[in-house]
Design a protein around this motif. Structure first.
Motif, short mmCIF file in Angstrom:
data_model
loop_
_atom_site.label_atom_id
_atom_site.label_comp_id
_atom_site.label_asym_id
_atom_site.label_seq_id
_atom_site.Cartn_x
_atom_site.Cartn_y
_atom_site.Cartn_z
N SER A 1 0.86 -1.19 0.00
CA SER A 1 0.00 0.00 0.00
C SER A 1 0.89 1.23 0.00
O SER A 1 1.49 1.58 1.03
CB SER A 1 -0.93 -0.01 1.22
OG SER A 1 -1.69 1.18 1.28
N GLU B 1 -0.05 4.37 -0.47
CA GLU B 1 -0.65 5.51 0.24
C GLU B 1 -0.40 5.42 1.74
O GLU B 1 -0.07 6.42 2.38
CB GLU B 1 -2.16 5.56 -0.05
CG GLU B 1 -2.50 5.86 -1.51
CD GLU B 1 -3.99 5.93 -1.72
OE1 GLU B 1 -4.74 5.71 -0.74
OE2 GLU B 1 -4.41 6.22 -2.86
N GLN B 2 -0.56 4.23 2.29
CA GLN B 2 -0.36 4.07 3.73
C GLN B 2 1.09 3.73 4.08
O GLN B 2 1.42 3.62 5.27
CB GLN B 2 -1.28 2.96 4.25
CG GLN B 2 -2.75 3.24 4.04
CD GLN B 2 -3.62 2.08 4.51
OE1 GLN B 2 -3.12 1.08 5.02
NE2 GLN B 2 -4.93 2.22 4.35
N ARG B 3 1.92 3.53 3.05
CA ARG B 3 3.32 3.15 3.25
C ARG B 3 3.41 1.91 4.16
O ARG B 3 4.17 1.86 5.13
CB ARG B 3 4.13 4.30 3.83
CG ARG B 3 4.33 5.44 2.85
CD ARG B 3 5.26 6.49 3.38
NE ARG B 3 4.74 7.16 4.56
CZ ARG B 3 5.35 8.14 5.22
NH1 ARG B 3 6.52 8.57 4.78
NH2 ARG B 3 4.82 8.68 6.28
N THR B 4 2.60 0.93 3.78
CA THR B 4 2.49 -0.29 4.58
C THR B 4 2.64 -1.51 3.68
O THR B 4 2.17 -1.51 2.54
CB THR B 4 1.13 -0.35 5.31
OG1 THR B 4 0.97 0.84 6.08
CG2 THR B 4 1.05 -1.56 6.22
N GLU C 1 1.78 -7.01 9.26
CA GLU C 1 1.77 -5.64 8.75
C GLU C 1 3.07 -4.94 9.15
O GLU C 1 3.47 -4.98 10.32
CB GLU C 1 0.57 -4.88 9.32
CG GLU C 1 0.51 -3.42 8.91
CD GLU C 1 -0.67 -2.69 9.52
OE1 GLU C 1 -0.66 -1.45 9.54
OE2 GLU C 1 -1.59 -3.37 10.01
N LYS D 1 5.38 -1.24 8.58
CA LYS D 1 5.45 0.14 8.13
C LYS D 1 6.84 0.41 7.55
O LYS D 1 7.85 0.02 8.13
CB LYS D 1 5.19 1.10 9.29
CG LYS D 1 3.78 1.07 9.83
CD LYS D 1 2.81 1.74 8.87
CE LYS D 1 1.41 1.83 9.48
NZ LYS D 1 0.45 2.50 8.57
#
Length: 234
Positions: free
Chosen positions: A135, A137-140, A147, A149
């Motif tokens: 992701s 957008e979420q930098r995930t 999960e 980061k």
């Protein structure tokens, strides 16, 4: 990693080839045995033919007892024909059942061997990635059910590597740097791309170790999140 993927693919292909050849061999052998068995079985009408020959060759058998004896022989021949026909049906059903059992055993055996090979590959590989979701957008990053980061630069690097992997491409450090910076690969340094890969490994690797190996216990400290029985020290 590519070698592991190719070896798994080759293993699946060889397993399918073994299953196909094995099923073909089983069916061929049983068909040959069935044909040989049915050919060597006596004719169901052979007994009736002999009784009929007795009637024809012995015209002098005209007494009541002789005729009664021949009738009994004819009835016995008919019973023999019926029994032999039922035996043929039973033999055919048993051969079909034996074929199904042998094919099932072969499939289960190959499946067991394939699973054992797969488990060995998983043990050698350590972490087996079944899903990877990035992701931006979420930098995930979602790795399996975990999960993580990442920084924007690390996400870009991982995204480029993922796109290259889907295209079956191998990127050099200069190509990675060129795709991120928007410059030509000739104008980029190989070390710059290698540095991005190192930072990605450090950022993601530290989080994976924290998730899978080193567990943080609030207000107490740290401990390994593995079974104590698997630990060996030499």
């Amino acid at each position: 990693m590519l070698a592991t993927i190719f070896s798994a693919t080759d293993a699946r292909r060889s397993s399918m080839r073994i299953v196909t050849l094995g099923i073909g061999a089983i069916v061929t052998i049983l068909l040959g045995a069935a044909l040989l068995l049915f050919v060597n079985l006596p004719d169901a009408n052979a007994f009736n033919a002999r009784v009929e020959a007795l009637f024809v060759e012995n015209a002098s058998l005209t007494s009541g007892e002789d005729i009664r004896l021949l009738e009994i022989l004819a009835q016995s021949g008919t019973s023999f024909s019926d029994v032999l026909a039922s035996y043929r049906s039973i033999i055919f059903v048993l051969l079909v059942f034996a074929t199904a059992l042998l094919v099932a055993c072969l499939v289960f055996l190959v499946a067991l061997v394939t699973v054992n090979r797969r488990m060995s590959e998983i043990e050698r590989a350590g972490i087996q990635v079944s899903s990877l979701l990035i992701s931006r957008e979420q930098r995930t990053v979602y790795l399996n059910n975990m999960e993580f980061k990442l920084t924007e630069a690390a996400i870009e690097t991982l995204g480029i590597l993922a796109e290259a992997r889907m295209d079956e491409d191998v990127l050099s450090g200069a190509q990675i740097e060129a795709m991120i910076s928007g410059r030509r690969p000739d104008d980029c340094d190989e070390a710059a791309g290698a540095t991005r890969i190192k930072r990605l490994r450090d950022a993601l690797g530290n989080q994976i170790v924290s998730e899978l190996l080193v567990k943080t216990i609030a207000r107490k400290g740290y401990m390994l999140s593995i079974d104590k029985d698997v630990i060996r020290m030499v």
